[in-house]
Design an enzyme around this catalytic site. Structure first.
Site, short mmCIF file in Angstrom:
data_model
loop_
_atom_site.label_atom_id
_atom_site.label_comp_id
_atom_site.label_asym_id
_atom_site.label_seq_id
_atom_site.Cartn_x
_atom_site.Cartn_y
_atom_site.Cartn_z
N ASN A 40 -1.24 2.54 7.67
CA ASN A 40 -0.82 3.14 6.54
C ASN A 40 -0.66 2.18 5.37
O ASN A 40 0.11 2.17 4.25
CB ASN A 40 1.33 2.89 7.11
CG ASN A 40 1.86 3.46 8.02
OD1 ASN A 40 1.76 5.17 8.05
ND2 ASN A 40 2.10 3.53 8.75
N HIS A 67 -0.39 8.70 11.37
CA HIS A 67 -0.68 8.41 9.96
C HIS A 67 -2.23 8.56 9.79
O HIS A 67 -2.49 8.67 8.10
CB HIS A 67 0.10 7.51 9.49
CG HIS A 67 1.44 7.58 9.92
ND1 HIS A 67 2.71 9.14 9.52
CD2 HIS A 67 1.86 7.28 10.56
CE1 HIS A 67 3.40 8.52 9.77
NE2 HIS A 67 3.87 7.38 10.96
#
Length: 125
Positions: A40, A67
């Site tokens: 992130n 992610h």
């Protein structure tokens, strides 16, 4: 052998914290290696090669999680980046690798593997 693992670097503030804190932590705890989850680090969602480049002065190896593909260009970048693993339990058809053996400067080799939990997670390929 002392290794620091940073759970998640989130956005600009996370990158700034790493830049400020890791050098002091390396000295204080005589760290031989720093590994960080960087999934992130790009604006709080995903990662880019550019973000990793900025962090390499402080972090020796990176991991990613669910992610990993939030920044779409990273799918094209990951195969050229040799100091990161994506979740090993993603499809083998996805780019990158989920496990690497890395050299620890003071004590041989370390296996770094990333696994993505499936409970309470959205489906991924």
């Amino acid at each position: 052998m002392n290794i620091l693992f940073i759970g998640d670097i989130v956005g600009h503030s996370g990158r700034t914290a790493v830049q400020k804190l890791v050098p002091e932590l390396r000295r204080e705890y005589n760290l031989s290696m720093v590994i960080a989850n960087a999934e992130n680090c790009a604006a709080g969602a995903g990662l880019t090669g550019s973000c990793l480049k900025d962090l390499r002065k402080y972090v020796d190896f990176f991991t990613a999680g669910d992610h990993v593909w939030d920044q779409k260009e990273f799918e094209k970048e990951i195969n050229g980046i040799h100091d990161i693993v994506r979740p090993a339990n993603l499809s083998n058809m996805q780019p990158g690798v989920g496990m690497k053996i890395v050299q620890n400067p003071v004590a041989g080799e370390i296996a770094v593997i990333a696994l993505q939990g499936k409970v309470f997670m959205r489906d991924s390929a």
